[in-house]
Scaffold this motif. Sequence first.
Motif, PDB file in Angstrom:
ATOM      1  N   ILE A 150       0.790  -1.241   0.056  1.00 52.67           N
ATOM      2  CA  ILE A 150      -0.135  -0.086  -0.033  1.00 52.67           C
ATOM      3  C   ILE A 150       0.888   1.360  -0.097  1.00 52.67           C
ATOM      4  O   ILE A 150       0.737   2.230  -0.730  1.00 52.67           O
ATOM      5  CB  ILE A 150      -0.988  -0.043   1.276  1.00 52.67           C
ATOM      6  CG1 ILE A 150      -1.935  -1.144   1.029  1.00 52.67           C
ATOM      7  CG2 ILE A 150      -1.523   1.414   1.354  1.00 52.67           C
ATOM      8  CD1 ILE A 150      -2.924  -1.419   2.118  1.00 52.67           C
ATOM      9  N   GLU A 151       1.984   1.110   0.818  1.00 55.08           N
ATOM     10  CA  GLU A 151       2.866   2.431   1.001  1.00 55.08           C
ATOM     11  C   GLU A 151       3.444   2.595  -0.255  1.00 55.08           C
ATOM     12  O   GLU A 151       3.658   3.726  -0.981  1.00 55.08           O
ATOM     13  CB  GLU A 151       3.768   2.357   2.002  1.00 55.08           C
ATOM     14  CG  GLU A 151       2.988   2.347   3.473  1.00 55.08           C
ATOM     15  CD  GLU A 151       4.167   1.932   4.565  1.00 55.08           C
ATOM     16  OE1 GLU A 151       5.298   1.709   4.188  1.00 55.08           O
ATOM     17  OE2 GLU A 151       3.659   2.185   5.814  1.00 55.08           O
ATOM     18  N   ALA A 152       3.837   1.419  -1.128  1.00 54.35           N
ATOM     19  CA  ALA A 152       4.468   1.715  -2.352  1.00 54.35           C
ATOM     20  C   ALA A 152       3.851   1.960  -3.431  1.00 54.35           C
ATOM     21  O   ALA A 152       4.206   3.136  -4.228  1.00 54.35           O
ATOM     22  CB  ALA A 152       5.284   0.167  -2.836  1.00 54.35           C
ATOM     23  N   MET A 153       2.494   1.780  -3.442  1.00 55.37           N
ATOM     24  CA  MET A 153       1.513   2.194  -4.392  1.00 55.37           C
ATOM     25  C   MET A 153       1.348   3.557  -3.999  1.00 55.37           C
ATOM     26  O   MET A 153       1.026   4.458  -5.180  1.00 55.37           O
ATOM     27  CB  MET A 153       0.047   1.538  -4.306  1.00 55.37           C
ATOM     28  CG  MET A 153       0.337   0.054  -4.594  1.00 55.37           C
ATOM     29  SD  MET A 153      -0.028  -0.123  -6.377  1.00 55.37           S
ATOM     30  CE  MET A 153       0.020  -2.018  -6.468  1.00 55.37           C
ATOM     31  N   GLN A 154       1.041   4.085  -3.122  1.00 54.55           N
ATOM     32  CA  GLN A 154       0.699   5.393  -2.674  1.00 54.55           C
ATOM     33  C   GLN A 154       1.882   6.346  -2.991  1.00 54.55           C
ATOM     34  O   GLN A 154       1.943   7.451  -3.739  1.00 54.55           O
ATOM     35  CB  GLN A 154       0.538   5.652  -1.108  1.00 54.55           C
ATOM     36  CG  GLN A 154      -0.804   5.128  -0.668  1.00 54.55           C
ATOM     37  CD  GLN A 154      -1.054   5.283   0.796  1.00 54.55           C
ATOM     38  OE1 GLN A 154      -0.055   5.334   1.657  1.00 54.55           O
ATOM     39  NE2 GLN A 154      -2.415   5.103   1.309  1.00 54.55           N
ATOM     40  N   ARG A 155       3.007   6.064  -2.736  1.00 51.88           N
ATOM     41  CA  ARG A 155       4.429   6.628  -3.117  1.00 51.88           C
ATOM     42  C   ARG A 155       4.330   6.550  -4.653  1.00 51.88           C
ATOM     43  O   ARG A 155       4.657   7.958  -5.067  1.00 51.88           O
ATOM     44  CB  ARG A 155       5.661   6.009  -2.744  1.00 51.88           C
ATOM     45  CG  ARG A 155       6.128   6.474  -1.502  1.00 51.88           C
ATOM     46  CD  ARG A 155       7.422   5.745  -1.025  1.00 51.88           C
ATOM     47  NE  ARG A 155       7.036   4.593  -0.127  1.00 51.88           N
ATOM     48  CZ  ARG A 155       7.557   3.531  -0.456  1.00 51.88           C
ATOM     49  NH1 ARG A 155       8.720   3.357  -1.151  1.00 51.88           N
ATOM     50  NH2 ARG A 155       7.266   2.456   0.285  1.00 51.88           N
ATOM     51  N   LEU A 156       3.955   5.675  -5.623  1.00 52.28           N
ATOM     52  CA  LEU A 156       3.904   5.818  -7.077  1.00 52.28           C
ATOM     53  C   LEU A 156       2.835   6.820  -7.383  1.00 52.28           C
ATOM     54  O   LEU A 156       2.974   7.443  -8.500  1.00 52.28           O
ATOM     55  CB  LEU A 156       3.591   4.561  -7.520  1.00 52.28           C
ATOM     56  CG  LEU A 156       4.986   3.529  -7.374  1.00 52.28           C
ATOM     57  CD1 LEU A 156       4.424   2.138  -7.969  1.00 52.28           C
ATOM     58  CD2 LEU A 156       5.877   3.989  -8.195  1.00 52.28           C
ATOM     59  N   LEU A 157       1.646   6.734  -6.662  1.00 49.57           N
ATOM     60  CA  LEU A 157       0.605   7.816  -7.028  1.00 49.57           C
ATOM     61  C   LEU A 157       0.779   9.214  -6.665  1.00 49.57           C
ATOM     62  O   LEU A 157       0.381   9.974  -7.469  1.00 49.57           O
ATOM     63  CB  LEU A 157      -0.703   7.226  -6.168  1.00 49.57           C
ATOM     64  CG  LEU A 157      -1.210   6.123  -6.868  1.00 49.57           C
ATOM     65  CD1 LEU A 157      -2.525   5.607  -5.760  1.00 49.57           C
ATOM     66  CD2 LEU A 157      -1.839   6.272  -8.198  1.00 49.57           C
ATOM     67  N   GLU A 158       1.560   9.273  -5.743  1.00 49.54           N
ATOM     68  CA  GLU A 158       1.808  10.801  -5.314  1.00 49.54           C
ATOM     69  C   GLU A 158       3.031  11.479  -6.297  1.00 49.54           C
ATOM     70  O   GLU A 158       3.152  12.414  -6.410  1.00 49.54           O
ATOM     71  CB  GLU A 158       2.277  10.761  -3.873  1.00 49.54           C
ATOM     72  CG  GLU A 158       1.071  10.741  -2.925  1.00 49.54           C
ATOM     73  CD  GLU A 158       1.534  10.565  -1.583  1.00 49.54           C
ATOM     74  OE1 GLU A 158       2.748  10.692  -1.327  1.00 49.54           O
ATOM     75  OE2 GLU A 158       0.633  10.389  -0.644  1.00 49.54           O
ATOM     76  N   ALA A 159       4.063  10.622  -6.657  1.00 45.27           N
ATOM     77  CA  ALA A 159       5.074  10.948  -7.205  1.00 45.27           C
ATOM     78  C   ALA A 159       4.967  11.598  -8.689  1.00 45.27           C
ATOM     79  O   ALA A 159       5.517  12.873  -8.616  1.00 45.27           O
ATOM     80  CB  ALA A 159       6.077   9.737  -7.788  1.00 45.27           C
TER      81      ALA A 159
END
Length: 181
Positions: free
Chosen positions: A105-114
């Motif tokens: 989840i954290e990795a996906m959120q980082r990808l979405l925010e980047a």
Amino acid sequence: MQKLTVSELAKLYGYSRQAIYAHINKGNLSKGSDGLIDFSEAIRVFGEPKGKSTDDKQSKSINSQDLTQVDLLKSQVNLLEKQLNQALLRENQSIEREVFYQEQIEAMQRLLEAPKANMTTFTDHKPSQDIATDPLPEQALKDDGLTTPEPKENLRIPVPDQTEPEPEKRGFWSRFFKPNG
């Protein structure tokens, strides 16, 4: 050999009748077809009868009465240990699974925010130099030979101002029956 009843054997050895029956039910002690127990069988199981001291009598009665309870408690303890180990294993797997999913989840959120923070549009994107990820200066990137040179001019194909109109297309039969023109 001498044969004894369950009550006589219990008095002789200082056991309760229930303890004698427990030994019979477990198969440690056997009764004859007449319901009596052979004295040699009792000696084999319990040993030689001792004097009537109160300490011996109490310890034997406690041991024989608790024999079945101890076995039952041991089996229950083993069962509970197995259940506890299985529960701990399931809990560890659950925790590992939860940690894995949380990382995902954290990795996906980082990808979405980047992309939102770094890029305005895909075509207008100009990478900013980040020392942590790209330690080479911008000049070194241009000179490494791996990147394509940026176009200096607009390389469109020139279109002439005047073009000849294309002749009207003719159908299959008109090619045979109408003159050129």
